[in-house]
Design a protein around this motif. Structure first.
Motif, short mmCIF file in Angstrom:
data_model
loop_
_atom_site.label_atom_id
_atom_site.label_comp_id
_atom_site.label_asym_id
_atom_site.label_seq_id
_atom_site.Cartn_x
_atom_site.Cartn_y
_atom_site.Cartn_z
N ILE A 245 -10.50 24.77 11.84
CA ILE A 245 -10.50 24.85 13.43
C ILE A 245 -11.65 24.11 13.90
O ILE A 245 -12.74 24.04 13.27
N ILE A 246 -11.46 23.52 14.89
CA ILE A 246 -12.60 22.62 15.60
C ILE A 246 -13.24 23.70 16.50
O ILE A 246 -12.83 24.10 17.46
N ASN A 248 -17.14 24.38 18.83
CA ASN A 248 -18.23 23.80 19.87
C ASN A 248 -19.72 23.82 19.04
O ASN A 248 -19.56 24.55 17.88
N VAL A 249 -20.48 23.56 19.46
CA VAL A 249 -21.82 23.34 18.73
C VAL A 249 -22.47 24.81 18.47
O VAL A 249 -23.26 24.97 17.65
N GLU A 250 -21.89 25.84 18.99
CA GLU A 250 -22.22 27.21 18.92
C GLU A 250 -21.42 27.85 18.04
O GLU A 250 -21.42 29.09 17.55
N GLY A 251 -20.61 27.05 17.52
CA GLY A 251 -19.72 27.73 16.44
C GLY A 251 -18.41 28.38 17.01
O GLY A 251 -17.68 29.28 16.02
N LYS A 252 -18.06 28.55 18.01
CA LYS A 252 -17.14 29.20 18.81
C LYS A 252 -16.04 28.13 18.87
O LYS A 252 -16.27 26.72 19.07
N LYS A 253 -14.68 28.57 18.88
CA LYS A 253 -13.41 27.76 18.97
C LYS A 253 -13.21 27.13 20.21
O LYS A 253 -13.99 27.50 21.15
N LEU A 254 -13.30 25.92 20.18
CA LEU A 254 -13.39 24.90 21.14
C LEU A 254 -12.36 25.32 22.24
O LEU A 254 -11.19 25.82 21.95
N SER A 255 -12.93 25.38 23.35
CA SER A 255 -11.93 26.01 24.58
C SER A 255 -11.94 24.74 25.72
O SER A 255 -12.77 23.78 26.03
#
Length: 483
Positions: A245-246, A248-255
Protein backbone atom coordinates in the motif's frame (compact mmCIF):
# COMPACT_ATOMS: atom_id res chain seq x y z
CA UNK A 1 4.51 -21.58 -18.29
CA UNK A 2 5.72 -19.99 -21.51
CA UNK A 3 5.91 -16.23 -21.50
CA UNK A 4 3.67 -16.07 -24.57
CA UNK A 5 0.75 -17.37 -22.46
CA UNK A 6 1.13 -14.71 -19.73
CA UNK A 7 -2.09 -12.74 -19.24
CA UNK A 8 -2.55 -9.94 -16.70
CA UNK A 9 -5.27 -7.41 -16.10
CA UNK A 10 -6.02 -4.06 -14.51
CA UNK A 11 -9.61 -3.86 -13.30
CA UNK A 12 -10.46 -0.37 -12.02
CA UNK A 13 -13.83 0.74 -10.74
CA UNK A 14 -15.24 3.97 -12.26
CA UNK A 15 -16.37 5.22 -8.86
CA UNK A 16 -13.72 7.95 -8.77
CA UNK A 17 -10.67 9.39 -10.45
CA UNK A 18 -7.49 7.43 -10.97
CA UNK A 19 -5.34 7.59 -7.86
CA UNK A 20 -1.67 6.83 -7.35
CA UNK A 21 -2.27 3.31 -6.04
CA UNK A 22 -4.33 2.45 -9.11
CA UNK A 23 -1.70 3.95 -11.40
CA UNK A 24 0.98 1.79 -9.80
CA UNK A 25 -1.16 -1.35 -10.13
CA UNK A 26 -1.78 -0.62 -13.82
CA UNK A 27 1.92 0.10 -14.35
CA UNK A 28 3.11 -3.15 -12.75
CA UNK A 29 0.65 -5.20 -14.78
CA UNK A 30 1.80 -3.43 -17.94
CA UNK A 31 5.52 -3.88 -17.19
CA UNK A 32 5.04 -7.54 -16.33
CA UNK A 33 3.18 -8.21 -19.58
CA UNK A 34 5.72 -6.24 -21.60
CA UNK A 35 8.69 -8.07 -20.09
CA UNK A 36 7.09 -11.50 -20.53
CA UNK A 37 5.69 -10.80 -23.99
CA UNK A 38 2.23 -11.35 -22.53
CA UNK A 39 -1.23 -9.81 -22.85
CA UNK A 40 -2.32 -6.76 -20.82
CA UNK A 41 -6.10 -6.55 -20.38
CA UNK A 42 -8.25 -3.70 -19.09
CA UNK A 43 -11.69 -4.46 -17.71
CA UNK A 44 -14.06 -2.16 -15.85
CA UNK A 45 -15.72 -3.20 -12.58
CA UNK A 46 -18.81 -1.01 -12.91
CA UNK A 47 -21.49 -2.97 -11.05
CA UNK A 48 -21.80 -0.36 -8.27
CA UNK A 49 -24.10 1.82 -10.38
CA UNK A 50 -25.01 4.22 -7.56
CA UNK A 51 -21.37 5.26 -7.04
CA UNK A 52 -20.22 5.23 -10.67
CA UNK A 53 -18.45 8.55 -11.18
CA UNK A 54 -17.52 7.84 -14.80
CA UNK A 55 -19.97 5.22 -16.14
CA UNK A 56 -18.16 4.69 -19.47
CA UNK A 57 -14.74 4.81 -17.74
CA UNK A 58 -13.68 7.39 -20.33
CA UNK A 59 -11.52 9.23 -17.83
CA UNK A 60 -9.82 6.06 -16.60
CA UNK A 61 -9.08 4.85 -20.13
CA UNK A 62 -7.72 8.26 -21.14
CA UNK A 63 -5.50 8.29 -18.05
CA UNK A 64 -4.14 4.84 -18.83
CA UNK A 65 -3.32 5.88 -22.39
CA UNK A 66 -1.84 9.21 -21.22
CA UNK A 67 0.53 7.18 -19.05
CA UNK A 68 1.53 5.19 -22.14
CA UNK A 69 0.16 1.91 -20.76
CA UNK A 70 -1.29 0.61 -24.01
CA UNK A 71 -3.37 -2.53 -23.57
CA UNK A 72 -4.13 -5.31 -26.06
CA UNK A 73 -7.68 -6.22 -24.95
CA UNK A 74 -10.32 -4.10 -23.27
CA UNK A 75 -12.79 -1.24 -23.80
CA UNK A 76 -12.53 0.55 -27.14
CA UNK A 77 -9.98 -1.91 -28.59
CA UNK A 78 -12.14 -4.98 -27.75
CA UNK A 79 -10.77 -8.54 -27.79
CA UNK A 80 -11.73 -12.23 -27.59
CA UNK A 81 -13.11 -11.97 -24.03
CA UNK A 82 -15.50 -9.07 -24.62
CA UNK A 83 -17.47 -7.50 -23.09
CA UNK A 84 -15.01 -5.78 -20.77
CA UNK A 85 -17.55 -4.03 -18.55
CA UNK A 86 -18.82 -6.17 -15.65
CA UNK A 87 -22.31 -4.67 -16.05
CA UNK A 88 -22.49 -6.43 -19.43
CA UNK A 89 -21.29 -9.84 -18.18
CA UNK A 90 -24.24 -10.86 -15.96
CA UNK A 91 -25.10 -13.95 -18.01
CA UNK A 92 -21.51 -15.22 -17.66
CA UNK A 93 -21.69 -14.88 -13.88
CA UNK A 94 -25.06 -16.59 -13.79
CA UNK A 95 -23.72 -19.57 -15.76
CA UNK A 96 -20.91 -20.07 -13.25
CA UNK A 97 -23.24 -19.63 -10.28
CA UNK A 98 -25.56 -22.27 -11.73
CA UNK A 99 -22.62 -24.68 -11.94
CA UNK A 100 -21.78 -24.07 -8.27
CA UNK A 101 -25.42 -24.62 -7.31
CA UNK A 102 -25.50 -27.90 -9.23
CA UNK A 103 -22.35 -29.10 -7.47
CA UNK A 104 -23.70 -27.99 -4.06
CA UNK A 105 -20.84 -25.61 -3.30
CA UNK A 106 -23.30 -22.84 -2.35
CA UNK A 107 -26.47 -22.39 -0.33
CA UNK A 108 -29.23 -19.83 0.11
CA UNK A 109 -28.91 -17.42 3.03
CA UNK A 110 -32.09 -15.66 4.19
CA UNK A 111 -30.49 -13.71 7.05
CA UNK A 112 -31.21 -9.99 6.99
CA UNK A 113 -28.55 -7.31 7.31
CA UNK A 114 -29.89 -6.45 10.77
CA UNK A 115 -29.65 -10.07 11.91
CA UNK A 116 -26.12 -10.38 10.59
CA UNK A 117 -25.05 -7.18 12.34
CA UNK A 118 -26.48 -8.37 15.67
CA UNK A 119 -24.61 -11.66 15.35
CA UNK A 120 -21.42 -9.77 14.53
CA UNK A 121 -21.78 -7.49 17.56
CA UNK A 122 -22.40 -10.48 19.83
CA UNK A 123 -19.32 -12.31 18.53
CA UNK A 124 -17.16 -9.23 19.06
CA UNK A 125 -18.55 -8.82 22.59
CA UNK A 126 -17.63 -12.44 23.31
CA UNK A 127 -14.19 -11.82 21.78
CA UNK A 128 -14.88 -14.31 19.03
CA UNK A 129 -13.84 -13.88 15.39
CA UNK A 130 -16.78 -12.12 13.65
CA UNK A 131 -17.85 -14.51 10.91
CA UNK A 132 -21.08 -15.97 9.58
CA UNK A 133 -22.32 -18.84 11.78
CA UNK A 134 -23.74 -20.98 8.91
CA UNK A 135 -27.30 -20.63 10.23
CA UNK A 136 -28.86 -21.04 6.79
CA UNK A 137 -26.59 -23.96 5.86
CA UNK A 138 -28.44 -25.92 8.55
CA UNK A 139 -31.91 -25.30 7.06
CA UNK A 140 -33.80 -28.35 5.84
CA UNK A 141 -35.27 -28.51 2.34
CA UNK A 142 -38.72 -27.92 3.83
CA UNK A 143 -37.55 -24.82 5.72
CA UNK A 144 -35.89 -23.44 2.60
CA UNK A 145 -39.04 -24.02 0.53
CA UNK A 146 -41.12 -22.31 3.21
CA UNK A 147 -38.94 -19.20 2.96
CA UNK A 148 -39.10 -19.28 -0.84
CA UNK A 149 -42.89 -19.60 -0.78
CA UNK A 150 -43.01 -16.46 1.39
CA UNK A 151 -40.70 -14.76 -1.13
CA UNK A 152 -38.16 -13.95 1.56
CA UNK A 153 -35.12 -12.32 -0.10
CA UNK A 154 -31.93 -14.38 -0.07
CA UNK A 155 -28.35 -14.41 -1.25
CA UNK A 156 -26.14 -17.28 -2.38
CA UNK A 157 -23.20 -18.07 -0.07
CA UNK A 158 -20.09 -20.07 -0.91
CA UNK A 159 -19.65 -22.98 1.49
CA UNK A 160 -16.24 -23.33 3.14
CA UNK A 161 -15.30 -26.85 4.26
CA UNK A 162 -13.66 -26.14 7.62
CA UNK A 163 -11.29 -29.13 7.39
CA UNK A 164 -9.84 -28.02 4.04
CA UNK A 165 -7.33 -25.40 2.92
CA UNK A 166 -5.86 -23.85 -0.20
CA UNK A 167 -2.34 -22.66 -1.03
CA UNK A 168 -1.38 -19.74 -3.26
CA UNK A 169 1.93 -18.45 -4.61
CA UNK A 170 2.53 -14.73 -4.10
CA UNK A 171 5.55 -13.07 -5.74
CA UNK A 172 6.34 -10.98 -2.65
CA UNK A 173 5.04 -13.18 0.18
CA UNK A 174 5.98 -16.57 -1.24
CA UNK A 175 3.75 -19.56 -0.42
CA UNK A 176 0.66 -18.70 1.62
CA UNK A 177 -1.67 -21.35 3.04
CA UNK A 178 -5.26 -20.42 3.86
CA UNK A 179 -7.15 -22.75 6.23
CA UNK A 180 -10.86 -22.50 5.50
CA UNK A 181 -11.79 -22.80 9.17
CA UNK A 182 -10.54 -19.23 9.58
CA UNK A 183 -12.92 -17.78 6.98
CA UNK A 184 -16.63 -17.05 6.72
CA UNK A 185 -18.91 -18.51 4.10
CA UNK A 186 -18.96 -15.50 1.80
CA UNK A 187 -21.71 -14.04 -0.41
CA UNK A 188 -21.64 -14.52 -4.19
CA UNK A 189 -24.80 -12.47 -4.81
CA UNK A 190 -26.73 -9.60 -3.29
CA UNK A 191 -30.44 -9.68 -2.43
CA UNK A 192 -31.26 -7.82 -5.65
CA UNK A 193 -29.71 -10.67 -7.64
CA UNK A 194 -26.54 -8.82 -8.62
CA UNK A 195 -23.15 -10.40 -8.10
CA UNK A 196 -20.54 -9.48 -5.49
CA UNK A 197 -17.12 -8.12 -6.33
CA UNK A 198 -15.38 -11.29 -5.12
CA UNK A 199 -17.42 -13.58 -7.37
CA UNK A 200 -17.50 -11.38 -10.48
CA UNK A 201 -13.79 -10.71 -10.15
CA UNK A 202 -13.06 -14.43 -9.91
CA UNK A 203 -15.23 -15.34 -12.89
CA UNK A 204 -13.61 -12.65 -15.03
CA UNK A 205 -10.11 -13.84 -14.10
CA UNK A 206 -11.10 -17.45 -14.80
CA UNK A 207 -12.77 -16.86 -18.16
CA UNK A 208 -10.10 -14.42 -19.34
CA UNK A 209 -7.42 -16.97 -18.40
CA UNK A 210 -5.52 -14.53 -16.20
CA UNK A 211 -2.22 -16.14 -15.21
CA UNK A 212 -0.94 -13.47 -12.80
CA UNK A 213 -3.13 -11.35 -10.54
CA UNK A 214 -1.23 -8.16 -9.65
CA UNK A 215 -3.16 -5.92 -7.28
CA UNK A 216 -2.96 -4.01 -4.00
CA UNK A 217 -2.14 -5.55 -0.63
CA UNK A 218 -5.63 -4.58 0.56
CA UNK A 219 -7.03 -7.39 -1.65
CA UNK A 220 -5.03 -10.09 0.09
CA UNK A 221 -7.99 -10.86 2.37
CA UNK A 222 -10.14 -11.60 -0.70
CA UNK A 223 -7.64 -14.10 -2.04
CA UNK A 224 -8.67 -17.07 0.14
CA UNK A 225 -12.25 -16.73 -1.10
CA UNK A 226 -11.24 -16.51 -4.73
CA UNK A 227 -8.77 -19.38 -4.33
CA UNK A 228 -11.62 -21.48 -2.91
CA UNK A 229 -13.64 -20.71 -6.04
CA UNK A 230 -10.77 -21.83 -8.28
CA UNK A 231 -10.65 -25.03 -6.26
CA UNK A 232 -14.40 -25.55 -6.68
CA UNK A 233 -14.06 -25.27 -10.46
CA UNK A 234 -10.97 -27.51 -10.43
CA UNK A 235 -9.08 -24.73 -12.23
CA UNK A 236 -5.39 -23.87 -11.80
CA UNK A 237 -4.79 -20.85 -9.59
CA UNK A 238 -3.03 -17.78 -10.98
CA UNK A 239 0.17 -16.50 -9.41
CA UNK A 240 -0.52 -13.48 -7.20
CA UNK A 241 1.44 -10.34 -6.39
CA UNK A 242 -0.08 -8.12 -3.74
CA UNK A 243 1.56 -4.72 -4.05
CA UNK A 244 2.39 -2.80 -0.88
CA UNK A 245 0.00 0.00 0.00
CA UNK A 246 1.25 3.51 -0.82
CA UNK A 247 1.29 5.67 2.32
CA UNK A 248 2.05 9.30 3.05
CA UNK A 249 5.15 10.45 4.92
CA UNK A 250 3.37 9.79 8.22
CA UNK A 251 2.85 6.15 7.30
CA UNK A 252 -0.91 6.52 6.84
CA UNK A 253 -2.69 5.26 3.74
CA UNK A 254 -2.60 7.91 1.02
CA UNK A 255 -5.88 9.84 0.93
CA UNK A 256 -7.56 12.66 -0.98
CA UNK A 257 -6.00 15.14 1.44
CA UNK A 258 -2.51 14.19 0.25
CA UNK A 259 -1.14 15.96 -2.82
CA UNK A 260 -0.65 13.47 -5.62
CA UNK A 261 -3.32 11.03 -4.40
CA UNK A 262 -5.22 11.74 -7.59
CA UNK A 263 -3.52 11.48 -10.97
CA UNK A 264 -5.34 14.70 -11.88
CA UNK A 265 -3.34 16.50 -9.15
CA UNK A 266 -0.14 15.49 -10.87
CA UNK A 267 -1.32 16.20 -14.41
CA UNK A 268 -2.67 19.63 -13.49
CA UNK A 269 0.57 20.68 -11.82
CA UNK A 270 2.81 19.58 -14.65
CA UNK A 271 4.15 16.14 -13.89
CA UNK A 272 5.14 14.07 -16.92
CA UNK A 273 3.78 10.54 -17.35
CA UNK A 274 7.35 9.31 -17.88
CA UNK A 275 8.33 10.65 -14.46
CA UNK A 276 5.28 9.20 -12.70
CA UNK A 277 5.93 5.77 -14.22
CA UNK A 278 9.64 5.95 -13.48
CA UNK A 279 9.10 6.92 -9.85
CA UNK A 280 6.39 4.36 -9.13
CA UNK A 281 8.51 1.58 -10.63
CA UNK A 282 11.26 2.30 -8.09
CA UNK A 283 9.19 1.91 -4.92
CA UNK A 284 8.41 -1.41 -3.32
CA UNK A 285 10.90 -3.62 -5.14
CA UNK A 286 12.43 -4.37 -8.51
CA UNK A 287 15.84 -2.87 -7.59
CA UNK A 288 15.64 0.01 -10.09
CA UNK A 289 16.77 2.72 -7.65
CA UNK A 290 17.21 6.14 -9.30
CA UNK A 291 17.70 5.12 -12.91
CA UNK A 292 16.03 7.35 -15.52
CA UNK A 293 14.22 4.81 -17.68
CA UNK A 294 11.35 4.89 -20.20
CA UNK A 295 8.68 2.18 -20.17
CA UNK A 296 10.50 -0.33 -22.44
CA UNK A 297 13.67 0.07 -20.37
CA UNK A 298 11.71 -0.24 -17.12
CA UNK A 299 10.18 -3.50 -18.37
CA UNK A 300 13.58 -4.90 -19.35
CA UNK A 301 15.25 -3.84 -16.11
CA UNK A 302 12.58 -4.64 -13.51
CA UNK A 303 13.49 -7.75 -11.51
CA UNK A 304 10.24 -9.47 -10.55
CA UNK A 305 12.25 -12.00 -8.54
CA UNK A 306 13.43 -9.32 -6.11
CA UNK A 307 10.29 -7.79 -4.68
CA UNK A 308 10.03 -6.41 -1.17
CA UNK A 309 7.61 -8.29 1.08
CA UNK A 310 6.38 -5.17 2.85
CA UNK A 311 2.86 -4.08 3.62
CA UNK A 312 3.43 -0.43 2.69
CA UNK A 313 5.75 1.99 0.95
CA UNK A 314 5.99 5.73 1.52
CA UNK A 315 5.13 8.20 -1.21
CA UNK A 316 7.94 10.72 -1.43
CA UNK A 317 6.82 13.74 -3.46
CA UNK A 318 10.35 15.17 -3.37
CA UNK A 319 11.70 12.09 -5.10
CA UNK A 320 8.89 12.33 -7.66
CA UNK A 321 9.87 15.97 -8.27
CA UNK A 322 13.47 14.82 -8.82
CA UNK A 323 12.35 12.33 -11.45
CA UNK A 324 10.15 14.96 -13.08
CA UNK A 325 13.04 17.44 -13.26
CA UNK A 326 15.21 14.79 -14.90
CA UNK A 327 12.53 13.92 -17.42
CA UNK A 328 11.84 17.56 -18.29
CA UNK A 329 15.52 17.84 -19.18
CA UNK A 330 15.12 14.82 -21.48
CA UNK A 331 12.51 16.65 -23.59
CA UNK A 332 13.65 18.12 -26.90
CA UNK A 333 12.78 21.80 -27.62
CA UNK A 334 9.57 21.05 -29.50
CA UNK A 335 8.36 18.54 -26.89
CA UNK A 336 9.02 21.03 -24.12
CA UNK A 337 7.05 23.71 -25.96
CA UNK A 338 4.10 21.35 -26.55
CA UNK A 339 4.06 20.22 -22.92
CA UNK A 340 4.28 23.68 -21.35
CA UNK A 341 2.41 26.03 -23.69
CA UNK A 342 -1.00 25.61 -22.02
CA UNK A 343 0.45 26.31 -18.57
CA UNK A 344 2.00 29.54 -19.91
CA UNK A 345 -1.14 30.61 -21.81
CA UNK A 346 -3.30 30.11 -18.73
CA UNK A 347 -1.10 32.51 -16.80
CA UNK A 348 -0.25 34.93 -19.60
CA UNK A 349 -2.89 35.12 -22.39
CA UNK A 350 -0.59 37.46 -24.36
CA UNK A 351 1.51 34.38 -25.11
CA UNK A 352 -0.62 33.84 -28.22
CA UNK A 353 1.01 36.85 -29.88
CA UNK A 354 4.55 35.60 -29.29
CA UNK A 355 6.13 33.51 -32.10
CA UNK A 356 6.57 29.80 -31.31
CA UNK A 357 10.28 30.01 -32.09
CA UNK A 358 10.75 32.77 -29.52
CA UNK A 359 8.97 30.81 -26.79
CA UNK A 360 10.91 27.68 -27.70
CA UNK A 361 14.17 29.55 -27.12
CA UNK A 362 12.88 30.99 -23.84
CA UNK A 363 11.85 27.57 -22.60
CA UNK A 364 15.24 26.09 -23.39
CA UNK A 365 16.80 28.84 -21.28
CA UNK A 366 14.71 28.02 -18.21
CA UNK A 367 14.55 24.23 -18.66
CA UNK A 368 17.37 23.46 -16.19
CA UNK A 369 15.42 25.31 -13.47
CA UNK A 370 12.10 23.51 -14.02
CA UNK A 371 10.82 20.90 -11.59
CA UNK A 372 7.29 20.74 -13.04
CA UNK A 373 5.84 21.96 -16.33
CA UNK A 374 3.82 24.54 -14.41
CA UNK A 375 7.09 26.13 -13.29
CA UNK A 376 7.56 27.50 -16.81
CA UNK A 377 5.00 30.26 -16.28
CA UNK A 378 6.55 31.44 -13.01
CA UNK A 379 10.11 31.21 -14.33
CA UNK A 380 9.13 33.35 -17.35
CA UNK A 381 7.05 35.84 -15.38
CA UNK A 382 9.89 38.39 -15.55
CA UNK A 383 9.66 38.23 -19.36
CA UNK A 384 5.90 38.85 -19.53
CA UNK A 385 5.64 41.25 -16.61
CA UNK A 386 8.02 44.18 -16.14
CA UNK A 387 8.92 44.20 -12.47
CA UNK A 388 10.39 47.51 -11.39
CA UNK A 389 11.98 47.02 -7.99
CA UNK A 390 11.21 49.65 -5.38
CA UNK A 391 13.89 50.73 -2.93
CA UNK A 392 12.02 49.24 0.06
CA UNK A 393 11.85 45.82 -1.55
CA UNK A 394 15.47 46.01 -2.65
CA UNK A 395 16.84 46.94 0.77
CA UNK A 396 14.86 44.15 2.44
CA UNK A 397 17.14 41.69 0.62
CA UNK A 398 20.39 43.63 0.23
CA UNK A 399 22.60 44.90 3.06
CA UNK A 400 22.31 48.70 3.07
CA UNK A 401 26.11 48.92 3.52
CA UNK A 402 26.51 47.93 -0.14
CA UNK A 403 23.77 50.08 -1.72
CA UNK A 404 26.00 52.94 -2.89
CA UNK A 405 28.67 50.64 -4.33
CA UNK A 406 26.01 48.63 -6.20
CA UNK A 407 24.68 51.82 -7.76
CA UNK A 408 28.22 52.74 -8.82
CA UNK A 409 28.90 49.33 -10.40
CA UNK A 410 25.57 49.25 -12.27
CA UNK A 411 26.09 52.78 -13.55
CA UNK A 412 29.65 52.17 -14.76
CA UNK A 413 28.74 48.91 -16.53
CA UNK A 414 25.40 49.89 -18.14
CA UNK A 415 26.88 50.39 -21.62
CA UNK A 416 27.96 46.73 -21.75
CA UNK A 417 24.46 45.36 -21.13
CA UNK A 418 23.95 44.56 -24.82
CA UNK A 419 26.61 41.83 -24.48
CA UNK A 420 25.58 39.64 -21.52
CA UNK A 421 28.78 37.63 -21.12
CA UNK A 422 30.97 40.74 -21.34
CA UNK A 423 28.61 42.55 -18.97
CA UNK A 424 28.85 39.81 -16.35
CA UNK A 425 32.65 39.88 -16.53
CA UNK A 426 32.58 43.68 -16.23
CA UNK A 427 30.43 43.79 -13.09
CA UNK A 428 32.50 41.00 -11.54
CA UNK A 429 35.66 43.10 -11.97
CA UNK A 430 33.91 46.20 -10.68
CA UNK A 431 32.65 44.30 -7.64
CA UNK A 432 36.22 43.56 -6.61
CA UNK A 433 37.28 47.17 -7.14
CA UNK A 434 34.35 48.44 -5.05
CA UNK A 435 34.72 45.81 -2.33
CA UNK A 436 31.32 44.19 -2.95
CA UNK A 437 30.98 40.39 -2.56
CA UNK A 438 30.16 39.06 -6.03
CA UNK A 439 27.29 37.04 -4.58
CA UNK A 440 25.68 40.19 -3.19
CA UNK A 441 26.02 41.99 -6.52
CA UNK A 442 24.55 39.04 -8.43
CA UNK A 443 21.62 38.91 -6.01
CA UNK A 444 21.03 42.64 -6.48
CA UNK A 445 21.09 42.34 -10.27
CA UNK A 446 18.77 39.33 -10.25
CA UNK A 447 16.27 41.22 -8.09
CA UNK A 448 16.52 44.16 -10.44
CA UNK A 449 15.89 42.13 -13.58
CA UNK A 450 13.35 39.54 -12.37
CA UNK A 451 12.00 40.65 -9.01
CA UNK A 452 12.94 37.23 -7.60
CA UNK A 453 15.92 35.52 -6.02
CA UNK A 454 15.87 32.41 -8.24
CA UNK A 455 15.69 31.39 -11.88
CA UNK A 456 18.08 31.11 -14.82
CA UNK A 457 21.63 32.45 -14.88
CA UNK A 458 22.09 36.22 -15.09
CA UNK A 459 23.49 35.96 -18.62
CA UNK A 460 20.44 33.97 -19.69
CA UNK A 461 18.09 36.55 -18.13
CA UNK A 462 19.87 39.35 -19.99
CA UNK A 463 19.62 37.45 -23.28
CA UNK A 464 15.93 36.82 -22.74
CA UNK A 465 15.09 40.43 -21.87
CA UNK A 466 17.31 41.98 -24.50
CA UNK A 467 19.31 45.20 -24.26
CA UNK A 468 16.46 47.71 -24.19
CA UNK A 469 14.37 46.00 -21.49
CA UNK A 470 17.41 45.14 -19.36
CA UNK A 471 18.57 48.76 -19.51
CA UNK A 472 15.14 50.07 -18.46
CA UNK A 473 15.07 47.88 -15.35
CA UNK A 474 18.66 48.55 -14.33
CA UNK A 475 18.34 52.34 -14.78
CA UNK A 476 15.10 52.33 -12.78
CA UNK A 477 16.87 50.56 -9.89
CA UNK A 478 19.80 52.95 -10.01
CA UNK A 479 17.39 55.88 -9.74
CA UNK A 480 15.58 54.23 -6.85
CA UNK A 481 18.64 53.53 -4.71
CA UNK A 482 20.38 56.85 -5.36
CA UNK A 483 17.47 59.05 -4.32
Amino acid sequence: MSTSSIRVRFAPSPTGMMHLGGVRTALMNYLFALQKNGIFIIRIEDTDTERNYDPQATGIINDILWLGLHYQHGPVVSGPDAPYFQSERTSIYQTHLTQLISNKFVYRCFCTSLELEKKRERQIALKQPPRYDKTCLKLSDQEIQKQLDKQVPFIWRMKFESDKSVTIHDLSHGIINFEFKNFSDFPLTRQDGSFTFIFANFVDDLTMKITHVIRGEDHLTNTACQAALYQAFEAPLPVFWHLPIICNVEGKKLSKRDFGFSLRDLKDTGYLPQAINNYLATIGGGTLDNQILALPELARSFDFNKIHATGQVKYDVEKLKWFNHKWINELNPQELYDQTIEFIKNEFPQTTSIPRDTLTVLLQAIKPNMTTLADAAELLRFYFVRTLIQKETFTSHIDSAFIQQIATVLTESINEVAHPETYIDKIKDLAKINNIPVKVLYTALRLCLTGTLGGPTLATILYILGESESRIRIVYLINQITK
